[in-house]
Each structure stands twice: as structure tokens, then as C-alpha cells.
Write a protein that holds these residues in place. Structure first.
Motif: not given
Lengths: 105, 168
Positions: A62-73
């Protein structure tokens, strides 16, 4: 469900404008969709996010949420809103040929 | 011509932990949909933006008829409440608060302070209510950095023209 031709390729797309088959995606499609979303020039930071979302969606389904993106990148929320203004997670999902991100955070 | 951006404004009037989250969750969703977000904090809602208070909000079992034993992990107790007399025992509010915080943490939901900062970073505009500030003897320095100003109800009306307003 319908099909659309973007950057010379016919792809499956839902009513909200999200591609439904991520494997049909190409970088040319990304550039074209980005233009429609008001981002005519994708830079390396944009691509870094797009590539992360593509690979994250491949492993999670599934598409990552914004929080997932900021946490991971490691990109900040501010940077994400600057790169993809007005709804970063949705916008990057559209550009990356992924479904609409689900989840409330 | 660009279409006009949708605007939504929240009035946060409660300082309980459970009542802090509706504006945070909906406001974050709004920002994620390209909608402009303004939040006006009034009365107890100002605890959400007070430096000394925002990460210490609590939820009390006393007088909360919806809080059942099943939420505390006791199976099959959907309709068995926590007697007010028990809820009034020392430590029960802290216990209920910890339980809620743990559940939120498990779902990846950030604490109030971090959540609000994310929203400010996403462009949300935060304001404190002047009358409440005066009544409680507070100053702008008592609030977290994201708070833009202390404004009157009339200012709030001016700045939210055309916005959908949600009172919490």
C-alpha cells in the motif's frame, strides 16, 4: 475504472485519478502526472521520495502515509509540504503510480 | 484561474486527552487533502498549546459513561462500566490516561505536542482566544512556538470567512 493514455502508454486508472496497476508506471508517466499536479520540474529530492514510495509500496502492498514517508526518509513534514504542496502523500502517490494512501496519521 | 482553496477551522475548547485528538486527526487529514487549516484554542482547549500542559492531558474515568471495562482489556465487558466510586480512587485517571496513550502509541499516533507541530509544519495556523488568555492570566510565551497570535472572537470570525467551522 477506466484507462488513460499518459506519456504514450495506456494505463488503468480509478475515478480519483490513481493508477491501479503500479507495474504499468514509468518515469515518463511520473513526469507527466507531476506536471498535471502543478509540479513541472521534478528534482532529485522529488525523485528520492517517489522512489521510496515505490519501493515501500512494493514491500507493504500500500501507499505510505505522510508520517511513514517522513519517518523513513528523514525528510521533515515541512520539506514534504514544500516539495509536494497541498497534500503531499496523495500527490506523491498519484505521481508514483500508486493507490490513495490510507490511514489517519 | 486557480480554484479557491477549501478552508476548515476548528475551535478546540476541551483540555481532555480524548477531546484533543478530533481536531488533530481531522486537521491533519485536511492538510493532507490540500485544505487550509486554522485552529482557535479557547478555554480548556488552550491546554493543547500550553508548553507546560500539552503533553500532560488526561482522560478521567469518573462520569464517563462510555468508558467500559472491555476497553481495559477485560473481555466480554462491553456494557460493564467502571463505577464512579472506583474511578474516583487515586491513580485511576493516571491509569486511564496511560492506557489511552499506550493504545495511541501502538497505532503510531503521535502525542499532542508532536502532532500539533506536524500540523504547523504542514501549514496549519494556530491562535489562542484573547478572553480565555486574559481570564487565565496567560501570556504568548506560555504557548508553544506554532501559536501565531492571541486573537479576539471577532478576529477569528474575520480570518475564517468562507471556512467550514467545527466546534470541539
Amino acid at each position: 475504472m477506466s484507462t488513460r493514455t499518459i506519456a504514450g502508454k495506456t494505463v488503468q486508472m480509478n475515478d480519483e485519478g490513481f493508477m491501479t496497476n503500479p507495474s504499468e508506471w514509468t518515469r515518463e508517466i511520473a513526469a507527466e502526472v507531476a506536471k498535471e499536479e502543478g509540479l513541472p520540474d521534478l528534482n532529485t529530492s522529488h525523485w528520492k521520495v517517489i522512489e521510496f514510495c515505490r519501493s515501500d509500496a512494493t514491500s507493504s502492498g500500500k501507499s505510505p502515509t505522510l508520517r511513514r514517508i517522513t519517518t523513513a526518509t528523514g525528510l521533515s513534514t515541512k520539506e514534504m509540504f514544500a516539495l509536494f504542496p497541498k497534500g503531499p502523500a496523495k500527490k506523491v502517490a498519484k505521481i508514483s503510480g500508486l493507490g490513495k494512501p490510507e490511514g489517519c496519521v | 484561474m486557480a480554484e479557491e482553496t477549501r478552508k476548515v477551522a476548528f475551535i478546540c475548547s476541551k483540555g481532555d486527552l480524548d477531546m484533543a485528538y478530533p481536531a488533530l486527526v481531522m486537521g491533519w487529514a485536511a492538510l493532507g487533502n490540500g485544505i487550509d487549516v486554522t485552529i482557535f484554542f479557547t478555554f480548556w482547549g488552550m491546554d493543547m498549546i500550553r508548553k507546560t500542559r500539552q503533553d500532560h492531558l488526561q482522560i478521567a474515568p469518573v462520569g464517563n459513561t462510555a468508558m467500559k471495562l472491555s476497553m481495559m482489556g477485560v473481555k466480554g465487558m462491553d456494557n460493564a462500566g467502571i463505577p464512579n466510586l472506583l474511578g474516583a480512587l487515586p491513580g485511576m485517571t493516571a491509569f486511564a490516561t496511560k492506557l489511552m496513550k499506550d493504545k495511541m502509541h501502538a497505532l503510531g499516533v503521535p502525542p499532542v505536542g508532536e502532532y500539533l507541530q506536524m500540523m504547523v509544519d504542514g501549514g496549519a495556523q494556530l491562535y489562542a482566544c484573547k478572553l480565555s488568555v486574559d481570564m487565565m492570566g496567560l501570556k504568548k510565551e506560555d504557548f508553544v512556538d506554532g501559536v501565531i497570535d492571541i486573537v479576539t472572537a471577532s478576529d477569528f470570525m474575520d480570518m475564517t470567512e468562507g471556512a467550514q467551522i467545527i466546534f470541539i
